[in-house]
Design an enzyme around this catalytic site. Structure first.
Site, PDB file in Angstrom:
ATOM      1  CE1 TYR A 269      -8.527   7.416   6.246  1.00 47.20           C
ATOM      2  CE2 TYR A 269      -9.154   5.313   5.299  1.00 47.20           C
ATOM      3  CZ  TYR A 269      -8.078   6.920   5.687  1.00 47.20           C
ATOM      4  OH  TYR A 269      -7.678   6.585   4.176  1.00 47.20           O
TER       5      TYR A 269
ATOM      6  CE  LYS B 126     -23.631   3.337 -11.028  1.00 49.19           C
ATOM      7  NZ  LYS B 126     -23.219   3.802 -11.583  1.00 49.19           N
TER       8      LYS B 126
ATOM      9  N   PRO C  12     -25.022   7.187  -4.112  1.00 47.65           N
ATOM     10  CG  PRO C  12     -24.524   6.171  -5.241  1.00 47.65           C
ATOM     11  CD  PRO C  12     -24.957   7.375  -4.541  1.00 47.65           C
TER      12      PRO C  12
ATOM     13  CG  HIS D 262      -2.588   0.489   0.533  1.00 48.33           C
ATOM     14  ND1 HIS D 262      -2.408   1.927   0.561  1.00 48.33           N
ATOM     15  CD2 HIS D 262      -3.401   0.693   1.339  1.00 48.33           C
ATOM     16  CE1 HIS D 262      -3.636   2.496  -0.060  1.00 48.33           C
ATOM     17  NE2 HIS D 262      -4.171   2.073   1.453  1.00 48.33           N
TER      18      HIS D 262
END
Length: 612
Positions: free
Chosen positions: A439, A406, A416, A327
């Site tokens: 978060y 959606k 959405p 990451h």
């Protein structure tokens, strides 16, 4: 995310990098007011008053000085956060990053042309590799159109990190090394590394200036497989990348000390375009249940993936695919964009190669053999043991919710993503009897080298709505009013975060200046409500919208008593991966998903019976 690709582009991929605005520093007053608002749901009135006094002292005292120093830093840097964020969020962390930091995901191809099938692993891998190499070439030649939000150009720098990038462990801090160059910048490595049964092989993916075709790649992969069939497994050096960072750094130094040739092998892996993992696992997944592949992606064999590599392409024995990425160099949207490109290409060709079957003469893959001794074998054994102990503790569920998506949400004039986030808050509230600090990733790519800001969905308005939903006496009208207030607050905070007006990264900057200057840590950061509300990386719910494409991701929880929650929103479905630690008596990922399903139905019903 649409991957507009032009043969003769009017705009080059990286052409706007130098004209992007710098990352702004928000006002101190604004950030502190937003912080106080964010901690409110987690405090009693008494606790809140204590924290409000702490924040007031900070804003009138040391906070002012720290803010001035931050403004000074921002004057000499186009992104005052970039280096700090990379160090604090990734490179200085010492816990094993492969499971705790890396993200991964199942490939969506099984939903159409590539369902789980025996005997097609190498053939499909050769086609998958070819499309990946085409994407690398698009970046090399800058033919991938720059991303935009409306007319606003977004930063594309992270796309330089997808290929030829690797993290290097350090005793106290890691580093990232990147070998990628565009054609105009010069030559770029073009070899790939294939891992199979704990062994490493490498070959050049370009021959006489042309990318190898799927039949040529198949010849190379077949050679690798034949070398490994019926032979003992290799030493599994890759497992070391799953270790605690300092321990891995020490083991790496020792590897280089016992034979300098080991350093050359490490450099070959580090500089490779990407790593292909030929995995014997057969995770059987469907379009409704991705759990087996998601679990394998996050917790699979550590001896055939290089945990520090920016891109490990995982090829399973039953023709399914996944990926696992470090990451540190980039956000998930880089991989999502690449994988969505792959998905579109495979759909358009029905997953088949329709070009030439000719195989040009070229060198066979070279095996990369590390020199090892008993100490290295012990290090590998230790790494594998700690990895398997940790991965066995991870609960992963990954399901499709197919009742609506959606289209139905937008029909009711609702956002959405906000819809899913509030459904998650209600699911957690119902399951745990309280709100969870949350978060959500907000993207800040409209600024130079922008990555993310924290958006905190657990607002006072969300709390009030959840409370109202569970009150037997509450009317539908009261529930709808509370829902609308929660929606509006979430949308406002997300817009602010994306426009450089969030507060979490600002507070981090002030914290890091105090730390760098050796000042006493300000009370704001040691106040119990700071961590209770999620500050300092303590969010109970770690969430991210992966997008509105076919691609999904998965990630481990941020804290032991928390959840990892990634989701994608399709026109007619919502697919979510939810993770938790089995050793936490509080959490249950399966139950959270089922509560989410109930919440989604309740919310749509609420939105249907009234025009919000």
């Amino acid at each position: 995310m649409t991957n507009q690709v032009s043969e003769f582009p009017t705009e080059r991929t990286f052409q706007y990098q130098h004209s992007l605005p710098p990352l702004p520093v928000p006002s101190l007053e604004g950030s502190l007011a937003k912080y106080l608002d964010a901690v409110r749901p987690f405090a009693t009135e008494e606790e809140y008053q204590v924290t409000a006094a702490v924040v007031k002292r900070f804003g009138e005292g040391i906070g002012k000085d720290l803010h001035q120093k931050l403004l000074q830093r921002a004057r000499t840097r186009r992104n005052w956060l970039e280096e700090w964020w990379l160090n604090a969020a990734y490179l200085e962390m010492r816990y094993p990053s492969q499971l705790n930091v890396n993200f991964g995901g199942p490939a969506p191809y099984l939903e159409h042309c590539w369902p789980p099938t025996e005997g097609v692993q190498l053939q499909r891998t050769s086609i998958s590799m070819w499309h990946t190499l085409q994407y690398w070439d698009l970046l090399r030649t800058e033919r991938l159109d720059p991303h935009k939000a409306g007319n606003v150009v977004l930063d594309m720098d992270q796309f330089r990190m997808l290929f030829c990038t690797c993290k290097i462990p350090g005793v106290t801090k890691d580093t990232i090394i990147n070998y990628f160059k565009t054609e105009s910048e010069g030559p770029c490595p073009s070899h790939v590394v294939v891992m199979c049964k704990g062994r490493f092989f490498s070959f050049d993916a370009v021959c006489d200036g042309h990318i190898l075709t799927p039949p040529e790649l198949l010849r190379q992969l077949t050679h690798v497989k034949q070398c490994c069939e019926g032979e003992p497994a290799g030493d599994g050096i890759a497992a070391l990348t799953s270790e605690e960072r300092t321990r891995w750094a020490t083991a790496r130094e020792y590897l280089i000390d016992i034979d300098p040739a080991n350093k050359t092998i490490l450099e070959t892996i580090q500089s490779s375009l990407f790593v292909v993992s030929l995995d014997d696992a057969k995770p059987y997944a469907t379009a409704e249940n991705y759990t087996p592949v998601s679990l394998e992606v996050l917790t699979g064999d550590p001896t055939i993936r290089w945990g520090d590599k920016s891109y490990n392409s995982l090829s399973f024995a039953n023709g399914t695919f996944g990926s696992n990425c470090d990451h540190a160099p980039f956000e998930g949207m880089v991989l999502v964009t690449h994988c969505y490109y792959m998905d579109q290409q495979l759909k358009s060709t029905d997953g088949k190669w329709k070009g030439s079957e000719t195989v040009r003469p070229m060198p066979l893959p070279e095996e990369l053999v590390f020199t090892v001794d008993d100490r290295v074998r012990r290090d590998v054994a230790h790494a594998k043991q700690q990895y398997f102990e940790t991965t066995q503790d991870l609960q992963v569920v990954c399901y499709a919710f197919t009742s609506f998506g959606k289209a139905a949400i937008k029909q009711r004039k609702l956002h959405p993503d906000t819809f899913i986030q509030l459904a998650l808050q209600l699911a957690y509230y119902r399951q745990h009897g309280r709100l969870g600090s949350c978060y959500e990733t907000a993207m800040t790519r409209r600024f130079y080298h922008g990555r993310t800001e924290t958006m905190r969905p657990c607002t006072l308005e969300a709390q009030n709505w959840c409370h109202t939903m569970l009150l037997p006496a509450a009317s539908a009208e009261a529930k709808r009013k509370a829902l609308l207030l929660a929606f509006n607050k979430h949308n406002k905070l997300m817009a602010e975060a994306q426009n450089g007006k969030g507060f979490d990264r600002h507070l981090l900057g002030l914290y890091l200046i105090a730390k760098e200057e050796g000042l006493p840590m300000p009370d704001l950061f040691t106040d119990p409500l700071y961590s209770k509300s999620g500050g300092g990386g303590n969010f109970t719910l770690s969430t991210s919208l992966v997008g509105y494409t076919t691609v999904l991701g998965a990630v481990a929880p941020m804290v032991h008593h928390g959840y990892g929650f990634f989701y994608r929103i399709g026109d007619d479905r919502i697919v979510a991966s939810c993770t938790a630690w089995k050793s936490s008596p509080e959490t249950d990922a399966e139950a959270l998903f089922q509560n989410l399903v109930s919440s989604l139905h309740e919310m749509l019903h609420l939105a249907t019976t009234a025009q919000l």
